[in-house]
Structures are given as structure tokens and as C-alpha cells.
Write an enzyme that holds these catalytic residues in place. Structure first.
Site, PDB file in Angstrom:
ATOM      1  N   GLY A  16     -62.149 -29.135 -68.325  1.00  0.00           N
ATOM      2  CA  GLY A  16     -61.146 -28.289 -67.671  1.00  0.00           C
ATOM      3  C   GLY A  16     -60.532 -28.973 -66.462  1.00  0.00           C
ATOM      4  O   GLY A  16     -60.817 -30.141 -66.164  1.00  0.00           O
ATOM      5  N   VAL A  18     -60.783 -28.260 -62.962  1.00  0.00           N
ATOM      6  CA  VAL A  18     -61.714 -28.623 -61.882  1.00  0.00           C
ATOM      7  C   VAL A  18     -62.871 -29.457 -62.441  1.00  0.00           C
ATOM      8  O   VAL A  18     -63.294 -30.444 -61.834  1.00  0.00           O
ATOM      9  CB  VAL A  18     -62.264 -27.359 -61.170  1.00  0.00           C
ATOM     10  N   ASP A  63     -69.627 -24.695 -77.717  1.00  0.00           N
ATOM     11  CA  ASP A  63     -69.484 -23.394 -77.052  1.00  0.00           C
ATOM     12  C   ASP A  63     -70.799 -23.078 -76.349  1.00  0.00           C
ATOM     13  O   ASP A  63     -71.844 -22.971 -76.998  1.00  0.00           O
ATOM     14  CB  ASP A  63     -69.167 -22.328 -78.114  1.00  0.00           C
ATOM     15  N   ALA A 121     -70.258 -21.877 -60.828  1.00  0.00           N
ATOM     16  CA  ALA A 121     -68.911 -21.689 -60.281  1.00  0.00           C
ATOM     17  C   ALA A 121     -68.570 -20.212 -60.361  1.00  0.00           C
ATOM     18  O   ALA A 121     -68.319 -19.675 -61.437  1.00  0.00           O
ATOM     19  CB  ALA A 121     -67.902 -22.516 -61.067  1.00  0.00           C
ATOM     20  N   TYR A 152     -63.016 -10.763 -66.237  1.00  0.00           N
ATOM     21  CA  TYR A 152     -63.327 -11.997 -65.507  1.00  0.00           C
ATOM     22  C   TYR A 152     -64.234 -11.702 -64.316  1.00  0.00           C
ATOM     23  O   TYR A 152     -65.326 -12.255 -64.194  1.00  0.00           O
ATOM     24  CB  TYR A 152     -62.022 -12.636 -65.044  1.00  0.00           C
ATOM     25  N   ARG A 193     -50.853 -19.469 -63.834  1.00  0.00           N
ATOM     26  CA  ARG A 193     -51.158 -19.456 -62.398  1.00  0.00           C
ATOM     27  C   ARG A 193     -49.914 -19.848 -61.618  1.00  0.00           C
ATOM     28  O   ARG A 193     -49.021 -20.532 -62.120  1.00  0.00           O
ATOM     29  CB  ARG A 193     -52.345 -20.369 -62.099  1.00  0.00           C
TER      30      ARG A 193
HETATM   31  N1  LIG Z   1     -59.001 -23.074 -60.439  1.00  0.00           N
HETATM   32  C1  LIG Z   1     -59.195 -22.034 -59.660  1.00  0.00           C
HETATM   33  O1  LIG Z   1     -58.330 -21.686 -58.852  1.00  0.00           O
HETATM   34  C2  LIG Z   1     -60.478 -21.279 -59.729  1.00  0.00           C
HETATM   35  C3  LIG Z   1     -60.663 -20.211 -58.845  1.00  0.00           C
HETATM   36  C4  LIG Z   1     -61.862 -19.508 -58.883  1.00  0.00           C
HETATM   37  C5  LIG Z   1     -62.860 -19.885 -59.756  1.00  0.00           C
HETATM   38  N2  LIG Z   1     -62.659 -20.911 -60.612  1.00  0.00           N
HETATM   39  C6  LIG Z   1     -63.737 -21.234 -61.554  1.00  0.00           C
HETATM   40  O2  LIG Z   1     -63.877 -22.628 -61.692  1.00  0.00           O
HETATM   41  C7  LIG Z   1     -64.195 -22.962 -63.028  1.00  0.00           C
HETATM   42  C8  LIG Z   1     -63.196 -23.970 -63.553  1.00  0.00           C
HETATM   43  O3  LIG Z   1     -61.900 -23.403 -63.542  1.00  0.00           O
HETATM   44  P1  LIG Z   1     -60.604 -24.254 -63.954  1.00  0.00           P
HETATM   45  O4  LIG Z   1     -59.515 -23.819 -63.084  1.00  0.00           O
HETATM   46  O5  LIG Z   1     -60.955 -25.674 -64.039  1.00  0.00           O
HETATM   47  O6  LIG Z   1     -60.305 -23.647 -65.404  1.00  0.00           O
HETATM   48  P2  LIG Z   1     -60.113 -24.394 -66.808  1.00  0.00           P
HETATM   49  O7  LIG Z   1     -59.729 -23.345 -67.788  1.00  0.00           O
HETATM   50  O8  LIG Z   1     -59.219 -25.568 -66.653  1.00  0.00           O
HETATM   51  O9  LIG Z   1     -61.567 -24.932 -67.104  1.00  0.00           O
HETATM   52  C9  LIG Z   1     -62.582 -24.156 -67.678  1.00  0.00           C
HETATM   53  C10 LIG Z   1     -63.191 -24.946 -68.819  1.00  0.00           C
HETATM   54  O10 LIG Z   1     -64.232 -24.166 -69.426  1.00  0.00           O
HETATM   55  C11 LIG Z   1     -64.138 -24.355 -70.831  1.00  0.00           C
HETATM   56  N3  LIG Z   1     -64.785 -23.223 -71.507  1.00  0.00           N
HETATM   57  C12 LIG Z   1     -64.394 -21.914 -71.492  1.00  0.00           C
HETATM   58  N4  LIG Z   1     -65.250 -21.180 -72.243  1.00  0.00           N
HETATM   59  C13 LIG Z   1     -66.193 -22.038 -72.711  1.00  0.00           C
HETATM   60  C14 LIG Z   1     -67.333 -21.882 -73.547  1.00  0.00           C
HETATM   61  N5  LIG Z   1     -67.696 -20.682 -74.051  1.00  0.00           N
HETATM   62  N6  LIG Z   1     -68.064 -22.980 -73.856  1.00  0.00           N
HETATM   63  C15 LIG Z   1     -67.713 -24.209 -73.373  1.00  0.00           C
HETATM   64  N7  LIG Z   1     -66.656 -24.408 -72.574  1.00  0.00           N
HETATM   65  C16 LIG Z   1     -65.898 -23.332 -72.252  1.00  0.00           C
HETATM   66  C17 LIG Z   1     -62.653 -24.447 -71.107  1.00  0.00           C
HETATM   67  O11 LIG Z   1     -62.346 -25.040 -72.343  1.00  0.00           O
HETATM   68  C18 LIG Z   1     -62.178 -25.276 -69.925  1.00  0.00           C
HETATM   69  O12 LIG Z   1     -62.204 -26.663 -70.194  1.00  0.00           O
HETATM   70  C19 LIG Z   1     -64.205 -21.649 -63.816  1.00  0.00           C
HETATM   71  O13 LIG Z   1     -65.536 -21.195 -63.940  1.00  0.00           O
HETATM   72  C20 LIG Z   1     -63.422 -20.718 -62.937  1.00  0.00           C
HETATM   73  O14 LIG Z   1     -63.812 -19.384 -63.118  1.00  0.00           O
HETATM   74  C21 LIG Z   1     -61.489 -21.611 -60.621  1.00  0.00           C
END
Ligand SMILES: NC(=O)c1ccc[n+]([C@@H]2O[C@H](COP(=O)([O-])OP(=O)(O)OC[C@H]3O[C@@H](n4cnc5c(N)ncnc54)[C@H](O)[C@@H]3O)[C@@H](O)[C@H]2O)c1
Length: 316
Positions: A16, A18, A63, A121, A152, A193
Site C-alpha cells: 500500500g 504507507v 489475504d 496501524a 472502518y 482522498r
Molecule cells: N493514509 C492515511 O491517511 C491513513 C490515515 C489513518 C490510518 N491509516 C492506516 O494506515 C494503513 C495504511 O494505509 P494506506 O493509506 O497506506 O492505505 P492503502 O490502501 O494504500 O494500503 C493498505 C494496504 O492493505 C492491503 N490490504 C487490505 N486488506 C487486506 C487484506 N485482507 N489482506 C492483505 N492485505 C490487505 C491493501 O491491498 C493495501 O495495499 C491502514 O491500516 C490505514 O487504516 C492511513
């Protein structure tokens, strides 16, 4: 001291936005091995192209709601797997709830089996539409378990409870980071976003879509600062939740103007109705992160937006 030198690390959600930056940060800190586990629900293997010739890096498509197939020893499990934008979890309703609950359980079971440190996270969304401003970790939130966004934030609240229960009952060493809005390269242009939405509109010369009157606020943290905060928390012994985010609070209208300046384009501001449950204000209280981790954000909005716009120019 470099805590990650020689360590074997699993990053759930590592493909993903982050997560991929975190994989790079941990490899740069001389980790012995970093394995990204991701089902690509909202991630993208292109985020990992910079690591494809890195012998210490491995990607497993999986998954995390199913038992996580890692046979080698593990020192740290970072759980970043979850759809993270309202547009994503408005499609992946049940997947979001399952990933936050069953997926977090699988990650914790892996950490317990391997005697690894587990970092969860979490999110500022656990504060809901906050009545306390800025939000310290002691604030327990203003949430509604049936509004659309609840898939969420309730899954994330459950995740924090599960992590805490594993710490208390099974002795797993845990950390919880409450991430506030983060932006930077590798966000998806259409993930709903506000940063990619505004940058995409600016680069295409379109009008900026602002929900409501645009006076609602957000605080945006550049991804390098975020990943540094997460890495410091993982290396600490702080079990209580820690906010990581940038307290530089802006209204949506101010933010649209900052994107216009960074991208050098964009049309007028067009207002649309506010989505249900959209929080009015968000700003992290980072006193705890400063005191316990010596962390605070370093990248200004101007510099962060410049790097983000450069990335999105390759995608528009
Ligand atoms: N980016 C932000 O502003 C933000 C803010 C608050 C919290 N977060 C948290 O940080 C983390 C990363 O967020 P991000 O912005 O990089 O989002 P993102 O969607 O880019 O990354 C999340 C990753 O998790 C993977 N994923 C989802 N469900 C899955 C599963 N069942 N099995 C395996 N992989 C799975 C997705 O394919 C993706 O690559 C998340 O947990 C999110 O809740 C992010």
C-alpha cells in the site's frame, strides 16, 4: 542505536501507500529481511518496483484474514493492512470489517507464535467527529456505530481492543499508532482522498470539488514524517496508543489554494454536499509522540506538496 539492524520484519499491507514506504525505511535501517504481505485489495505492486532487485525483500500475495504463511523467524510484525479511504471502504464494506478484526487477529497470532513485536496501524477516525480539539490519546471519541464510515472506525477500535487484549492476556509486546491524514507519492489518483483529488483536478485544469462550505479542517502529514514516527514507535517500548500526524491544521479551502500554488493550475472552487459523517475538524495533539519518541514532523506542506505533485504528474 539502530533497533532494526539484522531484524526480520513482516509488513502486512506492505504494497500500500504507507506500507511500501515503511518497507523501504526498514530496509534502509539494515533490516535482515522485510516481507510485505498484501492481497492488493487497494494496494499496487508498482509501489514495490524500487525493491524488486533487493535480495532482502520479499512480497507474498495473501489475504491476512487467513492464517499468515510465514515460516521463517520474525522479530517485528507491522500491521498496515486495511482499506483506508472512505471511497475504498464504501465498496469494501465487509472486507474492511474483516480485515480490521479477523486480519488483525491473524497478525497477532503470527506475532505470538514468533515472539515478535506487533505494531498496529490505527487511525484518527477512532475519534469520530471529535468534540475535543486537538485530539489527545486520552480522548475516547465521538463515534456512531451505524453511520457509513463505521465499518472502518469500529473495525479499527476493535483492532485496538484486540491488540490490548493480546498484550494483557498473551504477553505479546504491542504498539498502537493512531495515524492522522497522510499524503505523498504512491497515493492512488482515484482513491477519493482529498490530496489526490485536488492534485488530479489541478493537473487536469479542472475545478476543485470542495464538500460543504470548505471550512472543515484537516491536518496533513507527509509520508516520510509518518514512516519515521511509525519506525520510532516500533523501536520504543511504548504500549499505549500514540498519535502520529502533523498539527498544521488547514481548512479545505486553504488546502485547495495550497494545491493550486504547488501544481500551478486548477479552476474555481465548486461546492458539493458534505458526505454523511464527515468530521468537522481534525488535528492531532502530538505531545506524547514528542515526549516519548522525540518525534515531530519536519516536512512543510509546501515541500510535501511539491514532491506529491511531481509524483502525480507521472500518473495524470
Ligand atoms: N493514509 C492515511 O491517511 C491513513 C490515515 C489513518 C490510518 N491509516 C492506516 O494506515 C494503513 C495504511 O494505509 P494506506 O493509506 O497506506 O492505505 P492503502 O490502501 O494504500 O494500503 C493498505 C494496504 O492493505 C492491503 N490490504 C487490505 N486488506 C487486506 C487484506 N485482507 N489482506 C492483505 N492485505 C490487505 C491493501 O491491498 C493495501 O495495499 C491502514 O491500516 C490505514 O487504516 C492511513
Amino acid at each position: 542505536m539502530n533497533t532494526y539492524r539484522g531484524k526480520r520484519i513482516v509488513v502486512l499491507g506492505g504494497a500500500g501507500f504507507v506500507g511500501s514506504h515503511l518497507c523501504e525505511r526498514l530496509l534502509a535501517a539494515d533490516a535482515e529481511a522485510v516481507t510485505a504481505v498484501d492481497n492488493l485489495a487497494t494496494g499496487d505492486e508498482r509501489n514495490l518496483v524500487g525493491l524488486k532487485n533487493e535480495a532482502r525483500f520479499d512480497f507474498v500475495k495473501h489475504d491476512i484474514c487467513a492464517p499468515i504463511p510465514v515460516r521463517s523467524p520474525v522479530d517485528f510484525v507491522f500491521n498496515l493492512a486495511s482499506p483506508a479511504s472512505p471511497a475504498d471502504y464504501a465498496v469494501l464494506w465487509l472486507e474492511t470489517m474483516r480485515t480490521g478484526s479477523e486480519g488483525t487477529l491473524r497478525g497477532l497470532e503470527l506475532a505470538q507464535e514468533k515472539k515478535a513485536i506487533f505494531l498496529q496501524a490505527s487511525t484518527s477516525e477512532i475519534y469520530g467527529d471529535p468534540l475535543v480539539h486537538p485530539q489527545p490519546e486520552s480522548y475516547s471519541g465521538n463515534v456512531d456505530p451505524t453511520r457509513p464510515r463505521s465499518v472502518y472506525d469500529e473495525a479499527k477500535r476493535y483492532g485496538e481492543a484486540l491488540v490490548s487484549a493480546f498484550r494483557r492476556s498473551r504477553g505479546v509486546s504491542t504498539r498502537i499508532v493512531r495515524i492522522f491524514n497522510t499524503y505523498g507519492p504512491r497515493m492512488r489518483l482515484n482513491d477519493g482522498r482529498v490530496v489526490p483529488a485536488f492534485v488530479g483536478q489541478a493537473l487536469r485544469g479542472e475545478d476543485f470539488t470542495v464538500f460543504g462550505d470548505g471550512k472543515q479542517t484537516r491536518s496533513f502529514c507527509y509520508v516520510d514524517d509518518m514512516v519515521e514516527g511509525i519506525a520510532r514507535l516500533g523501536a520504543s517500548d511504548v504500549a499505549d496508543p500514540v498519535n502520529i500526524g502533523n498539527p498544521d491544521e488547514r481548512t479545505m479551502l486553504e488546502f485547495a489554494e495550497a494545491v493550486r500554488a504547488a501544481a500551478g493550475g486548477g479552476g474555481k472552487i465548486v461546492h458539493q454536499p458534505l458526505p454523511e459523517g464527515d468530521p468537522k475538524q481534525r488535528k492531532p495533539d502530538i505531545t506524547r509522540a514528542k515526549a516519548l519518541l522525540g518525534w515531530e514532523p519536519k516536512v512543510s506542506l509546501v515541500d510535501g506538496l511539491a514532491k506529491t505533485v511531481a509524483f502525480f504528474k507521472t500518473r495524470v
